[in-house]
Write a protein that holds these residues in place. Sequence first.
Motif, PDB file in Angstrom:
ATOM      1  N   SER A 153       0.837  -1.222   0.079  1.00  0.00           N
ATOM      2  CA  SER A 153       0.015  -0.066  -0.184  1.00  0.00           C
ATOM      3  C   SER A 153       0.933   1.182  -0.127  1.00  0.00           C
ATOM      4  CB  SER A 153      -0.925   0.031   1.262  1.00  0.00           C
ATOM      5  OG  SER A 153      -1.797   1.063   1.209  1.00  0.00           O
ATOM      6  N   PHE A 154       1.941   1.023   0.887  1.00  0.00           N
ATOM      7  CA  PHE A 154       2.850   2.353   0.646  1.00  0.00           C
ATOM      8  C   PHE A 154       3.581   2.348  -0.817  1.00  0.00           C
ATOM      9  CE2 PHE A 154       7.214   4.519   1.096  1.00  0.00           C
ATOM     10  CZ  PHE A 154       6.571   5.370   2.132  1.00  0.00           C
ATOM     11  N   ALA A 155       3.724   1.487  -1.317  1.00  0.00           N
ATOM     12  CA  ALA A 155       4.491   1.657  -2.575  1.00  0.00           C
ATOM     13  C   ALA A 155       3.265   2.115  -3.684  1.00  0.00           C
ATOM     14  CB  ALA A 155       5.160   0.486  -3.447  1.00  0.00           C
ATOM     15  N   TYR A 156       2.123   1.498  -3.515  1.00  0.00           N
ATOM     16  CA  TYR A 156       1.117   1.648  -4.619  1.00  0.00           C
ATOM     17  C   TYR A 156       0.747   3.270  -4.696  1.00  0.00           C
ATOM     18  CZ  TYR A 156      -2.870   1.146  -7.589  1.00  0.00           C
ATOM     19  OH  TYR A 156      -3.694   1.335  -8.444  1.00  0.00           O
ATOM     20  N   ASP A 185     -15.699 -15.944  10.669  1.00  0.00           N
ATOM     21  CA  ASP A 185     -16.789 -15.239  10.205  1.00  0.00           C
ATOM     22  C   ASP A 185     -17.162 -14.154  11.216  1.00  0.00           C
ATOM     23  OD1 ASP A 185     -18.790 -15.253   7.874  1.00  0.00           O
ATOM     24  OD2 ASP A 185     -20.243 -15.281   9.810  1.00  0.00           O
ATOM     25  N   ARG A 186     -17.369 -14.251  12.375  1.00  0.00           N
ATOM     26  CA  ARG A 186     -18.136 -13.097  13.348  1.00  0.00           C
ATOM     27  C   ARG A 186     -17.074 -11.959  13.486  1.00  0.00           C
ATOM     28  NH1 ARG A 186     -16.535 -12.716  18.847  1.00  0.00           N
ATOM     29  NH2 ARG A 186     -14.727 -13.917  19.384  1.00  0.00           N
ATOM     30  N   LEU A 187     -15.824 -12.104  12.858  1.00  0.00           N
ATOM     31  CA  LEU A 187     -14.665 -10.894  13.095  1.00  0.00           C
ATOM     32  C   LEU A 187     -14.514 -10.364  11.693  1.00  0.00           C
ATOM     33  CD1 LEU A 187     -12.384 -12.406  15.766  1.00  0.00           C
ATOM     34  CD2 LEU A 187     -14.224 -10.939  16.200  1.00  0.00           C
ATOM     35  N   ALA A 188     -15.256 -11.058  10.696  1.00  0.00           N
ATOM     36  CA  ALA A 188     -14.712 -10.741   9.283  1.00  0.00           C
ATOM     37  C   ALA A 188     -14.738  -9.143   8.980  1.00  0.00           C
ATOM     38  CB  ALA A 188     -15.659 -11.448   8.440  1.00  0.00           C
ATOM     39  N   GLY A 189     -15.757  -8.522   9.243  1.00  0.00           N
ATOM     40  CA  GLY A 189     -15.872  -7.074   8.980  1.00  0.00           C
ATOM     41  C   GLY A 189     -15.045  -6.201   9.655  1.00  0.00           C
ATOM     42  N   GLY A 190     -15.118  -6.481  11.026  1.00  0.00           N
ATOM     43  CA  GLY A 190     -14.125  -5.493  11.925  1.00  0.00           C
ATOM     44  C   GLY A 190     -12.849  -6.103  11.687  1.00  0.00           C
ATOM     45  N   GLY A 191     -12.216  -7.385  11.186  1.00  0.00           N
ATOM     46  CA  GLY A 191     -11.011  -7.944  11.016  1.00  0.00           C
ATOM     47  C   GLY A 191     -10.443  -7.223   9.815  1.00  0.00           C
ATOM     48  N   LEU A 192     -11.129  -7.295   8.727  1.00  0.00           N
ATOM     49  CA  LEU A 192     -10.732  -6.849   7.437  1.00  0.00           C
ATOM     50  C   LEU A 192     -10.601  -5.055   7.867  1.00  0.00           C
ATOM     51  CD1 LEU A 192     -13.329  -8.255   4.839  1.00  0.00           C
ATOM     52  CD2 LEU A 192     -10.662  -8.507   4.725  1.00  0.00           C
ATOM     53  N   GLY A 193     -11.389  -4.712   8.547  1.00  0.00           N
ATOM     54  CA  GLY A 193     -11.239  -2.865   8.797  1.00  0.00           C
ATOM     55  C   GLY A 193     -10.158  -2.795   9.553  1.00  0.00           C
ATOM     56  N   VAL A 194      -9.452  -3.875  10.494  1.00  0.00           N
ATOM     57  CA  VAL A 194      -8.295  -3.657  11.104  1.00  0.00           C
ATOM     58  C   VAL A 194      -7.184  -3.657  10.147  1.00  0.00           C
ATOM     59  CG1 VAL A 194      -6.582  -4.332  12.824  1.00  0.00           C
ATOM     60  CG2 VAL A 194      -8.983  -4.299  13.317  1.00  0.00           C
ATOM     61  N   VAL A 195      -7.015  -4.692   9.223  1.00  0.00           N
ATOM     62  CA  VAL A 195      -6.042  -4.652   8.433  1.00  0.00           C
ATOM     63  C   VAL A 195      -5.991  -3.663   7.422  1.00  0.00           C
ATOM     64  CG1 VAL A 195      -5.036  -6.106   6.574  1.00  0.00           C
ATOM     65  CG2 VAL A 195      -6.021  -7.341   8.364  1.00  0.00           C
ATOM     66  N   ARG A 196      -7.178  -3.164   6.904  1.00  0.00           N
ATOM     67  CA  ARG A 196      -7.373  -1.990   5.733  1.00  0.00           C
ATOM     68  C   ARG A 196      -6.776  -0.859   6.712  1.00  0.00           C
ATOM     69  NH1 ARG A 196      -8.571  -2.476   1.072  1.00  0.00           N
ATOM     70  NH2 ARG A 196      -9.414  -0.160   1.202  1.00  0.00           N
ATOM     71  N   THR A 197      -7.082  -0.456   7.958  1.00  0.00           N
ATOM     72  CA  THR A 197      -6.869   0.722   8.592  1.00  0.00           C
ATOM     73  C   THR A 197      -5.160   0.638   8.471  1.00  0.00           C
ATOM     74  OG1 THR A 197      -8.653   0.521   9.987  1.00  0.00           O
ATOM     75  CG2 THR A 197      -6.612   1.892  10.578  1.00  0.00           C
ATOM     76  N   LEU A 198      -4.832  -0.501   8.700  1.00  0.00           N
ATOM     77  CA  LEU A 198      -3.196  -0.438   8.651  1.00  0.00           C
ATOM     78  C   LEU A 198      -2.648  -0.104   7.464  1.00  0.00           C
ATOM     79  CD1 LEU A 198      -2.718  -3.346  11.091  1.00  0.00           C
ATOM     80  CD2 LEU A 198      -2.223  -0.826  11.797  1.00  0.00           C
ATOM     81  N   LEU A 199      -3.010  -0.829   6.588  1.00  0.00           N
ATOM     82  CA  LEU A 199      -2.518  -0.776   5.060  1.00  0.00           C
ATOM     83  C   LEU A 199      -2.730   0.639   4.317  1.00  0.00           C
ATOM     84  CD1 LEU A 199      -4.434  -1.258   2.243  1.00  0.00           C
ATOM     85  CD2 LEU A 199      -4.885  -3.406   3.425  1.00  0.00           C
ATOM     86  N   MET A 200      -4.056   0.966   4.858  1.00  0.00           N
ATOM     87  CA  MET A 200      -4.177   2.436   4.392  1.00  0.00           C
ATOM     88  C   MET A 200      -3.423   3.531   5.187  1.00  0.00           C
ATOM     89  SD  MET A 200      -5.871   1.727   1.487  1.00  0.00           S
ATOM     90  CE  MET A 200      -5.882   3.593   1.388  1.00  0.00           C
ATOM     91  N   GLY A 201      -3.453   3.122   6.109  1.00  0.00           N
ATOM     92  CA  GLY A 201      -2.517   4.292   7.103  1.00  0.00           C
ATOM     93  C   GLY A 201      -1.022   4.301   6.536  1.00  0.00           C
ATOM     94  N   GLY A 202      -0.535   3.069   6.585  1.00  0.00           N
ATOM     95  CA  GLY A 202       0.812   2.921   5.701  1.00  0.00           C
ATOM     96  C   GLY A 202       0.854   3.888   4.630  1.00  0.00           C
ATOM     97  N   GLY A 203      -0.234   3.532   3.487  1.00  0.00           N
ATOM     98  CA  GLY A 203      -0.145   3.987   2.062  1.00  0.00           C
ATOM     99  C   GLY A 203      -0.482   5.542   2.530  1.00  0.00           C
ATOM    100  N   ALA A 204      -1.228   5.984   3.231  1.00  0.00           N
ATOM    101  CA  ALA A 204      -1.494   7.385   3.503  1.00  0.00           C
ATOM    102  C   ALA A 204      -0.209   8.210   3.913  1.00  0.00           C
ATOM    103  CB  ALA A 204      -2.361   7.737   4.820  1.00  0.00           C
ATOM    104  N   LEU A 205       0.822   7.641   4.453  1.00  0.00           N
ATOM    105  CA  LEU A 205       2.096   8.290   4.708  1.00  0.00           C
ATOM    106  C   LEU A 205       2.910   8.543   3.424  1.00  0.00           C
ATOM    107  CD1 LEU A 205       3.300   6.497   7.762  1.00  0.00           C
ATOM    108  CD2 LEU A 205       2.079   8.719   7.648  1.00  0.00           C
TER     109      LEU A 205
END
Length: 405
Positions: A238-241, A346-366
């Motif tokens: 994400s940082f590179a892209y 399954d019960r953590l899928a939405g929030g789990g994806l959200g945690v990962v995407r927060t990190l990857l988009m946070g890295g990308g945002a920098l």
Amino acid sequence: MNRDRIGEYDALILVSLVWFLGKFVRYLFPPLFESIQGAYGVSNAVVGTAFTGFMIVYALLQFPSGAVADRLGPVRVIVAGALVAGAGSLAVVVDAPFAALVAAMLVIGAGTGVHKTVSVRLIARVYPARTGRMLGAHDTLGAMGGVAAPAVVVAVLSAPPALAAVLARLPGADWRAPFLLTGVLAVGLAAATAVRLSGSAAADGATDGDDDPGAAAYLRLFRNPRFAAFVLVTVAFSFAYNGTVAFLPLYLSEAAALPATTASLLYSALFAVTFVQLASGDLSDRLGRLPVMVAALGLATAALGGLVALAGAGAVPLGALVVALGLGSHGFRPVRGAYLVEALPDRLAGGGLGVVRTLLMGGGALAPSAVGIVADVVGFRPAFGLLAGSMGLAAVVAAGLWATE
């Protein structure tokens, strides 16, 4: 409304169109950096930092949107996000100080930031046997927003006199004009999504009141070393892209000495090959996720390194490298989403994806801010060399996961 009363592909089409519009408005900004600099007299570092702010807000919405969708259902979250993004786009149309433009960018970042995490989970639930293929279709249509955005910018900025006369009658009749169209379409798509999908199985929440996971449950996912390693892959990619897509037009015009129009057209080529996601998603359903990811990241690394090493080679070689970068980058993304959905309970899928995407988009945002600062200090080629190194890190770690699978 019952799930079997809506068309088989209604959920895919509607959420993909919203994603197209979200990507379109995001990628309107990079080819407009020069126009924004001219209008407000700001530097590369300032516009890069403003875009970083956009991406940080986008990143911060990933976990909350996924967790809310686990409880209330994804359709409500998608509709709300489209309305917020539409409001931010309409605010850009108003000729106002630079601070107001930045505020509107942040609003757009919030509106678009709630979509992807929620849509990945929705598609995986509605099409469980074809997740990779359907995510490929979803990301393909979304990435076409990146194809359309610079083309629209070129059309607006170089409009013939007859079209310019028509545009002059519109609010914000200059580089702001595309945001008017975006705002109107966002409201229309939000309404269509609410009417067509509300009450369907796609709209249901994934958890009930007796099984409401807290934040600690999501954080415990990172105790798995392979999961944590894959998060590193996504963050490095994400940082590179994001750094590349934020400054590729300026890189091609300044470091590669291409005309601005040619640079914008090559920028479109980065997204024009988005259809590779249809193939990569389907291949990952058949061959496995990690082999396809390693191949895609390896290609993207080689192409980005080539853009740095061959900056003066001319439009044709650079165009070929941009296409290769697009093939690798787009090929990775639907496979990433499918891998994460399968790795999460399954019960953590939405929030789990959200945690990962927060990190990857946070890295990308920098990345836009980092690239802008490095470019101002030592030039664009070293800045893009940093991005190539980050992409290479993603490829190496993914290869390690595959080798130890």
